[in-house]
Design an enzyme around this catalytic site. Structure first.
Site, mmCIF file in Angstrom:
data_model
loop_
_atom_site.group_PDB
_atom_site.id
_atom_site.type_symbol
_atom_site.label_atom_id
_atom_site.label_comp_id
_atom_site.label_asym_id
_atom_site.label_seq_id
_atom_site.Cartn_x
_atom_site.Cartn_y
_atom_site.Cartn_z
ATOM 1 N N ARG A 283 0.810 -1.216 0.000
ATOM 2 C CA ARG A 283 0.000 0.000 0.000
ATOM 3 C C ARG A 283 0.845 1.270 0.000
ATOM 4 N NH1 ARG A 283 -3.745 -3.624 2.038
ATOM 5 N NH2 ARG A 283 -3.093 -3.710 4.218
ATOM 6 N N HIS B 126 -0.002 5.421 -1.295
ATOM 7 C CA HIS B 126 0.205 6.569 -0.411
ATOM 8 C C HIS B 126 1.342 7.467 -0.903
ATOM 9 C CE1 HIS B 126 -2.406 5.543 3.145
ATOM 10 N NE2 HIS B 126 -2.450 4.427 2.457
ATOM 11 N N HIS C 30 -6.758 -4.409 -0.717
ATOM 12 C CA HIS C 30 -7.234 -4.825 0.599
ATOM 13 C C HIS C 30 -7.547 -6.317 0.638
ATOM 14 C CE1 HIS C 30 -8.492 -0.477 1.881
ATOM 15 N NE2 HIS C 30 -7.189 -0.657 1.811
#
Length: 370
Positions: free
Chosen positions: A83, A87, A214
């Site tokens: 992830r 970001h 996810h």
């Protein structure tokens, strides 16, 4: 400042600008915003597979070995590293700015609202960078290591593998304010997410596929307390949560819980697969920003498609990751020796200029008048 500006080439194209925070009006902020406005999709000429095939041919294999070791040591760390790409790339492009520690003169992105107490496993990138530096000192950027590691996190947990485009530079600074202004929260609904992704030339399909990150990992009770006890200020739970799943979440996250307790993001949190989408169809999405993809008309068809077509999900995910990895800045950059620290002091403009010019990546698309 002049030496930095002189490294930027202006060409006439129709750009896709990344979102820019516009609160500050002083002169230093003006120049900062000037470079932010130059953010656009990188051209294929700048980034390419095999960028280090001559200068550091072992770079990708070295990173993968580090990721394999961390998969054994702490499987959750791979979900965290995967992830990082999202970001990092959404805030001023894929330039490893999110890895910089705060300094007396700079508030970095690690303590931004979307990152604090959420992002973790920075030490995995530190380990990968150290290993690559031993093999090829001063060659491979932290930004590229982050992209490689994100890909490896997917591949090593059962997901697709793909060639990554490389050739990025590391940023000279970071911006907590920019991260706070841009990054969505777990409370975001699909409409907001669609608007955000469109600003990066990412489609609704890209949004749904990339949300499939996810498929692995965990999230904190903090992120769902409002869903369980006060959705939209109603003092009631989110009706989109399946009754059986709500009972599980109430047990995991009672109102007096330590909100750092974590729950699985889907039913197979260590395997990258399409179970995440099956869970959304069943009302078992952990985060509001996940479940909203099924309840919203524009995103629901892709959720349903991916829930029964795992290869279709994999293909769309790879396409989205490559597109997101193309987000670049026109700002000068460097090759950090330590991903947490800017290599040069503020007054060493000549060194910065040389590094920026060495990769010919400071192409700024300028069509904005002030």
């Amino acid at each position: 400042m002049q030496s930095i500006i002189s490294t930027v080439s202006f060409i006439t194209l129709t750009p896709t600008f990344l979102p820019i925070p516009l609160q500050n009006t002083n002169m230093s902020s003006f120049f900062s915003l000037f470079f932010l406005l130059c953010m656009t999709m990188a051209s294929g000429a700048n980034l390419r597979p095999g960028y280090y095939s001559n200068s550091c041919p072992e770079a990708e294999s070295v990173v993968r070995e580090v990721m394999k070791k961390n998969l054994i040591k702490e499987p959750r760390s791979l979900a965290s590293v995967m992830r990082f790409q999202f970001h990092d790339c959404f805030v001023n492009g894929c330039d490893a700015s999110m890895l910089l520690d705060d300094t007396p003169n700079m508030l970095g992105e690690k303590l931004a609202l979307a990152n604090i107490n959420s992002l973790r496993s920075y030490e995995v990138i530190d380990e990968a960078k150290e290993a690559v530096e031993k093999a090829c000192p001063g060659i491979v950027s932290c930004a590229d290591i982050l992209i490689i590691a994100s890909r490896d996190a997917v591949a090593l947990t059962g997901g697709p593998d793909w060639q990554v485009k490389l050739g990025r530079l590391d940023s000279l600074s970071a911006s907590q304010e920019a991260s706070d202004d841009i990054m969505p929260s777990p409370r975001s609904n699909a409409s907001h997410l669609i608007d955000l992704f469109q600003k990066y030339n990412l489609s609704v399909k890209d949004l749904v596929a990339l949300s499939g990150s996810h498929s692995i990992g965990k999230a904190r009770c903090f992120s769902i307390m409002f869903r369980l006890y006060n959705q939209s200020g109603s003092c009631k739970p989110d009706p989109a949560i399946g009754p059986g799943f709500r009972a599980e979440l109430n047990k995991l996250c009672p109102q007096d819980v330590d909100q750092n307790v974590t729950g699985n993001l889907d039913a197979t949190p260590e395997k990258f697969d399409n179970q995440y989408f099956k869970d959304l169809v069943s009302g078992r999405g952990f985060l509001n920003s996940d479940q909203t993809l099924y309840t919203f008309d524009q995103t629901r068809p892709f959720v349903i498609q991916f829930s029964f077509d795992q290869q279709g999900f994999f293909d769309a995910f790879v396409e989205g990751m490559i597109k997101m990895g193309d987000l670049q800045s026109g700002r000068p950059g460097e090759i950090r020796s330590n991903c947490r620290n800017d290599l040069y002091s503020d007054d060493n403009e000549m060194a910065r200029t040389r590094i920026s010019e060495s990769r010919n990546m400071s192409t700024c698309i300028h069509s904005k008048s002030w």
